[in-house]
Design an enzyme around this catalytic site. Structure first.
Site, PDB file in Angstrom:
ATOM      1  N   HIS A 187       0.811  -1.221   0.000  1.00  0.00           N
ATOM      2  CA  HIS A 187       0.000   0.000   0.000  1.00  0.00           C
ATOM      3  C   HIS A 187       0.834   1.255   0.000  1.00  0.00           C
ATOM      4  CE1 HIS A 187      -4.023  -1.186   0.144  1.00  0.00           C
ATOM      5  NE2 HIS A 187      -3.943  -1.876   1.259  1.00  0.00           N
ATOM      6  N   GLU A 429       1.058 -14.897 -28.126  1.00  0.00           N
ATOM      7  CA  GLU A 429       1.956 -15.052 -26.979  1.00  0.00           C
ATOM      8  C   GLU A 429       2.541 -16.455 -26.922  1.00  0.00           C
ATOM      9  OE1 GLU A 429      -0.174 -14.125 -23.365  1.00  0.00           O
ATOM     10  OE2 GLU A 429      -2.020 -15.012 -24.092  1.00  0.00           O
ATOM     11  N   ASP A 453       4.450 -13.494 -22.003  1.00  0.00           N
ATOM     12  CA  ASP A 453       4.454 -14.938 -22.196  1.00  0.00           C
ATOM     13  C   ASP A 453       5.292 -15.346 -23.401  1.00  0.00           C
ATOM     14  OD1 ASP A 453       2.990 -16.111 -20.075  1.00  0.00           O
ATOM     15  OD2 ASP A 453       1.177 -15.181 -20.865  1.00  0.00           O
ATOM     16  N   CYS A 500       0.748  -5.714 -26.046  1.00  0.00           N
ATOM     17  CA  CYS A 500       0.279  -5.316 -24.725  1.00  0.00           C
ATOM     18  C   CYS A 500       1.138  -5.910 -23.603  1.00  0.00           C
ATOM     19  CB  CYS A 500      -1.182  -5.697 -24.532  1.00  0.00           C
ATOM     20  SG  CYS A 500      -1.465  -7.456 -24.727  1.00  0.00           S
TER      21      CYS A 500
HETATM   22  C1  PEP Z   1       1.500 -11.129 -21.927  1.00  0.00           C
HETATM   23  O1  PEP Z   1       1.624 -12.332 -21.774  1.00  0.00           O
HETATM   24  O2  PEP Z   1       2.348 -10.391 -22.474  1.00  0.00           O
HETATM   25  C2  PEP Z   1       0.290 -10.440 -21.446  1.00  0.00           C
HETATM   26  C3  PEP Z   1       0.046  -9.173 -21.732  1.00  0.00           C
HETATM   27  O3  PEP Z   1      -0.557 -11.132 -20.658  1.00  0.00           O
HETATM   28  P1  PEP Z   1      -0.321 -11.456 -19.110  1.00  0.00           P
HETATM   29  O4  PEP Z   1       0.864 -10.653 -18.650  1.00  0.00           O
HETATM   30  O5  PEP Z   1      -1.588 -11.091 -18.438  1.00  0.00           O
HETATM   31  O6  PEP Z   1      -0.047 -12.923 -19.160  1.00  0.00           O
HETATM   32 MG    MG Z   2      -0.064 -13.613 -21.230  1.00  0.00          MG
END
Ligand code: PEP
Ligand code: MG
Length: 538
Positions: A187, A429, A453, A500
Site C-alpha cells: 500500500h 503469446e 508470455d 500489450c
Molecule cells: C503477456 O503475456 O504479455 C500479457 C500481456 O498477458 P499477461 O501478462 O496477463 O499474461
Molecule cells: Mg499472457
C-alpha cells in the site's frame, strides 16, 4: 549507498524523520470480569471505527475516492464477526485481557495472509496489522494520530508505513519516504505513486542506519539511498532532480498529442487495466484507448464467478468512460499463476503449459458464455474489440468464434442488442502463433503481442523465476524475429498489430518496434507519456 526496491519514481534531498512505532506492552494477565473486558474491547473498536472514518474522509479530499477504498476495507474488517468475534472468544475462553486478545487474533490472521501465494493477498496482512494496532492503541489509551512533522523537506523513515500513516503524511512537508519492508505492490508504494513522491521500500534496516536530522538523498528510480552525502553528490542529485521534473512537465504537453512517427505514421499509445476504475489513470495520462483489459481480475478475490450482469456493468463502464476510443478486452486468462479459489483446477507439473486461458474456456463453455454474452451486450456502448488469450492454432480461434455465434443467436432470441462492429482478435503469446501469423491473420481482425508470455515460451525461461531471469531477454534476436513475423503476418492480410506485454512500454525496445511497423502500443498508464515522447522522435 543503500539499495532497496524502487517503489515510486523521482528524487528527493531532505532531512530524516524516523517514525517510531507506538510501543505497547502486551501483558499476559488474565481477567475475571469477562463482560467488562469485552465491553472495553467494543468501545475501542468503536473508537477505531470513528478514527478510520475521519482518515477516510481526509483521504478522499486529498487523494480521491479510489485511494480511500483501503479504509472502507478496514471498516469492513471491524464489522467482520469472524475478526472481532475471534477477539471476544479469546476473552471468553482464555480470560485474556483485551489487548492480548487483539494481539493473538492479529497474529493468527497475519500468519494466514502472509502464507498465501498471491502477492496481493500477502500484502493485505498489513491491513490487518494496521487495524489491530489501532484497536490496541485505543485500549492502551495511546494516540496513533500524532504524525506531527514540523519541518519542510522531511524524508520519513519507518519500519513500514500503514495506510493510515501514509494518509496522514503532510504533503507540504514530506517529500519522500523509506521503509524497511514492503514491495512494489504494498500500500505504501501505491500511495507514494499516487502522491507522486519518491519512495524506496524493502530497505531491511534503514531505520537503524539513519537517525533524525541526517541528510539523505532518495533515488526512487534506481531504488537507492545515500546518507549524509558530500556537496558534490548533493549537487549531482539536484541536477538529476531538476532534469526529472523538467522532463515530467515537458511530457505533460503530450497528453493530447496524437502520436505520429517522424515518417508520419500514426501510432496508438494505449493503457493496460485490471479493474474498471483503472481507466481514470489511462485518461489522465493521455492514453489513446485501452489496449488490454485483463478481465481475470473481475474473477479474483471473491467466492464465486462474477455474474453476466456484473460483468456487463464493468465492460459498459469502461466503454462509456472511453467515449468511443478503442477498448480491447481480453477474455478470461486464468490458470498458470492466476488461480481462483472457487474453481477447481487439475494439479499439473507445468501449469504455464497446462489447462489455462482459452483452453479452459473452450472446455467450460458455460463459464465462457457468461463473459461473451456480457461483452456482446456491452458492445453497444463504445468501440469494443475482444481478444482471446493463449491461442496456438486456428482451430481454437474458430471454436471460440463458434461459441460467440451461439451467444449472438441467444441474445437475438431474447431481443437483446449487440454491436455488429466488434473486432475479434487474438493474443500472440505462443511462438506457434507468431510463426503462423500470416495464416492466422486471414481469419482474425487483429493481433496483440503478449510479450510477457511470448518471451518465456520462446526462451524456455519462466517469467516468475529469479534464477533464470538473466535469460529472459526481450531483445533476444529470436524474440525480435518472432515479433517481426507477427507484425508482417498481420500486415500481409491488411490487419493491424498491437502489443500489450511489458515490452511495449520498454523505452529501449520502442524504436525497434516502431521500425518493425507495430501499430499500437499498450502499457501501464505511467509509461504512456514517456513512450509517446520516444515514438514521436522515431
Ligand atoms: C503477456 O503475456 O504479455 C500479457 C500481456 O498477458 P499477461 O501478462 O496477463 O499474461
Ligand atoms: Mg499472457
Amino acid at each position: 549507498m543503500i539499495k532497496g526496491i524502487a517503489a515510486s519514481k523521482g528524487y528527493a534531498i531532505g532531512k530524516v524523520f524516523v517514525h517510531e512505532e507506538v510501543e505497547i506492552k502486551i501483558g499476559s494477565e488474565t481477567v475475571d470480569n469477562i463482560e467488562g473486558e469485552k465491553s472495553k474491547l467494543q468501545e475501542a473498536v468503536l473508537k477505531s471505527k470513528n478514527q478510520i472514518k475521519k482518515i477516510k474522509e481526509n483521504t478522499i479530499k486529498s487523494m480521491g475516492e479510489e485511494k480511500a477504498e483501503v479504509f472502507e476495507a478496514h471498516l469492513t474488517l471491524l464489522d467482520d464477526p469472524e475478526f472481532v468475534g475471534a477477539m471476544e472468544m479469546e476473552i471468553d475462553n482464555n480470560k485474556s485481557n483485551a489487548i492480548k486478545a487483539v494481539d493473538d487474533v492479529m497474529n493468527t490472521f497475519v500468519m494466514i495472509f502472509e502464507g498465501m501465494e498471491d502477492e496481493y493477498m500477502r500484502e493485505r496482512a498489513a491491513d490487518i496489522k494496521d487495524v489491530s494496532k489501532r484497536i490496541i492503541a485505543n485500549l492502551a489509551g495511546k494516540d496513533l494520530s500524532s504524525f506531527a512533522i514540523a519541518e519542510e523537506n522531511t524524508i520519513v523513515v519507518a519500519h513500514d508505513l500503514t495506510p493510515s500513516d501514509t494518509a496522514q503524511l503532510d504533503k507540504d512537508k514530506v517529500i519522500a519516504f523509506l521503509t524497511n519492508i514492503g514491495g512494489r505492490t504494498s500500500h505504501s508504494a501505491i500511495m507514494a505513486r499516487t502522491l507522486e513522491i519518491p519512495a524506496v521500500v524493502g530497505l531491511k534496516d534503514i531505520t537503524k542506519q539513519v537517525k533524525n536530522g541526517d541528510i539523505v538523498i532518495v533515488d526512487g528510480i534506481e531504488g537507492l539511498v545515500i546518507v549524509n552525502p558530500d556537496d558534490n553528490v548533493i549537487e549531482e542529485y539536484k541536477n538529476k532532480k531538476q532534469a526529472f521534473l523538467d522532463e515530467k512537465e515537458e511530457l505533460k504537453k503530450l497528453i493530447d498529442t496524437k502520436t505520429k512517427t517522424r515518417a508520419g505514421k500514426r501510432i496508438e499509445v494505449s493503457g493496460n487495466i485490471g479493474k474498471p476504475q483503472d481507466v481514470e489513470q489511462v485518461i489522465a495520462n493521455g492514453g489513446d484507448g485501452i489496449g488490454l483489459f485483463r478481465t481475470e481480475f473481475l474473477y479474483m478475490d471473491r467466492d464465486e464467478m462474477p455474474s453476466e450482469e456484473e460483468q456487463y456493468e464493468a465492460y459498459k463502464y469502461v466503454l462509456e468512460r472511453m467515449e468511443g476510443k478503442p477498448v480491447v478486452i481480453r477474455t478470461l486468462d486464468i490458470g498458470g499463476d492466476k488461480k481462483l479459489s472457487y474453481l477447481e483446477m487439475p494439479e499439473e507439473m507445468n501449469p504455464f503449459l497446462g489447462y489455462r486461458a482459452i483452453r479452459l474456456c473452450l472446455d467450460r463453455p458455460e463459464i465462457f458464455k457468461v463473459q461473451l454474452r456480457a461483452l456482446l451486450r456491452a458492445s453497444v456502448y463504445g468501440n469494443l474489440k475482444v481478444m482471446f488469450p493463449m491461442i496456438s492454432s486456428l482451430k481454437e480461434y474458430q471454436q471460440a468464434m463458434d461459441i460467440v455465434s451461439e451467444c449472438k443467436a441467444e441474445l437475438k432470441e431474447e431481443g437483446k442488442s449487440y454491436s455488429k462492429e466488434i473486432e475479434w482478435g487474438i493474443m500472440v503469446e505462443i511462438p506457434a502463433a507468431a510463426v503462423n501469423a500470416d495464416e492466422l491473420a486471414k481469419h482474425v481482425d487483429f493481433f496483440s503481442i503478449g510479450t510477457n508470455d511470448l518471451i518465456q515460451y520462446s526462451l524456455a525461461a519462466d517469467r516468475m523465476s529469479e534464477k533464470v531471469s538473466y535469460l529472459y531477454d526481450p531483445m533476444h534476436p529470436a524474440v525480435l524475429k518472432l515479433i517481426k513475423m507477427t507484425i508482417e503476418g498481420a500486415h500481409s492480410q491488411g490487419k493491424w498489430c498491437g502489443m500489450c506485454g511489458e515490452m511495449a512500454g520498454d523505452e529501449d525496445a520502442i524504436p525497434t518496434l516502431v521500425e518493425y511497423g507495430l501499430d499500437e502500443f499498450s502499457m501501464s498508464s505511467t509509461s504512456i507519456l514517456p513512450a509517446k515522447k520516444i515514438i514521436i522522435e522515431c
